[in-house]
Design a protein around this motif. Structure first.
Motif, short mmCIF file in Angstrom:
data_model
loop_
_atom_site.label_atom_id
_atom_site.label_comp_id
_atom_site.label_asym_id
_atom_site.label_seq_id
_atom_site.Cartn_x
_atom_site.Cartn_y
_atom_site.Cartn_z
N ALA A 11 0.84 -1.21 0.00
CA ALA A 11 0.00 0.00 0.00
C ALA A 11 0.86 1.25 0.00
CB ALA A 11 -0.93 -0.02 1.22
N ALA A 12 1.95 1.24 0.75
CA ALA A 12 2.86 2.39 0.77
C ALA A 12 3.51 2.61 -0.59
CB ALA A 12 3.92 2.21 1.86
N ALA A 33 -8.53 12.11 -3.67
CA ALA A 33 -8.81 10.67 -3.74
C ALA A 33 -7.89 9.91 -2.78
CB ALA A 33 -8.65 10.15 -5.16
N GLN A 34 -6.61 10.30 -2.74
CA GLN A 34 -5.69 9.64 -1.82
C GLN A 34 -6.06 9.95 -0.37
OE1 GLN A 34 -3.16 7.29 -2.44
NE2 GLN A 34 -3.41 7.15 -0.23
N PHE A 38 -6.83 7.20 2.53
CA PHE A 38 -6.26 7.24 3.88
C PHE A 38 -7.37 7.21 4.93
CE2 PHE A 38 -2.13 9.30 2.38
CZ PHE A 38 -1.33 8.23 2.75
N ALA A 39 -8.45 7.92 4.70
CA ALA A 39 -9.56 7.94 5.67
C ALA A 39 -10.17 6.55 5.82
CB ALA A 39 -10.62 8.94 5.24
N ILE A 40 -10.35 5.86 4.72
CA ILE A 40 -10.92 4.50 4.76
C ILE A 40 -9.99 3.57 5.54
CG2 ILE A 40 -11.47 2.47 3.36
CD1 ILE A 40 -12.34 4.52 1.15
N PRO A 49 -8.71 0.08 -0.51
CA PRO A 49 -8.62 -0.51 -1.85
C PRO A 49 -7.27 -1.18 -2.13
CG PRO A 49 -8.77 1.88 -1.98
CD PRO A 49 -8.98 1.52 -0.56
N TYR A 50 -6.18 -0.61 -1.61
CA TYR A 50 -4.87 -1.22 -1.85
C TYR A 50 -4.76 -2.56 -1.11
CZ TYR A 50 -3.85 3.62 -3.24
OH TYR A 50 -3.87 4.86 -3.81
#
Length: 137
Positions: A11-12, A33-34, A38-40, A49-50
């Motif tokens: 993810a990173a 969007a990013q 991060f909030a999710i 998603p990642y």
């Protein structure tokens, strides 16, 4: 509940690529969007998603992890990433490009350190805060 650290590094890595694109283009909507991602993941790192992409495409090929990491430091790190990208996206979208660049660059630094070296700055900050609060109690 614990996490596969390889998923966090994946993810990173994706985040680093996204942030390089944000910095190269100044796309405020991509920064936003990013921030949403991060909030999710701050709410639940397994639901980002990642994380889904990692579990669907890479985990079956890699097999089970040799080690796991606790969730709270990762959630804190994602919250810090959200904070930086929320400021960056608002800055980009309101024409304060320099501020957007600064906050996106800080987020990129943290994401890159995790992707390349497995050093999660937000996780380390979380642990330091826990140690300091335990000493003062």
């Amino acid at each position: 509940m614990e996490l596969d650290p390889r998923g966090q590094r994946f993810a990173a890595t994706v985040t680093s690529v996204v942030l390089v694109v944000v910095l190269a283009t100044g796309w405020g909507w991509l920064a936003l969007a990013q921030a949403v991602i991060f909030a999710i993941t701050a709410a639940d790192p397994r639901r980002g998603p990642y994380a889904y992409v990692y579990r669907a495409l890479l985990l079956p090929r890699l097999g089970p992890p040799a080690e796991r990491e606790p969730v709270p430091p990762v959630r804190f790190a994602q919250l810090v990433g959200f904070s930086f990208m929320a400021v960056a996206s608002v800055a980009y979208l309101s024409g304060m490009t320099t501020l957007g660049v600064v906050f996106a660059a800080f987020a990129l630094l943290a994401a890159f350190l995790n992707a390349a070296f497995g050093l999660c700055l937000g996780c380390e900050a979380y642990l330091a805060i826990k140690r300091l609060s335990a000493k003062s109690a």
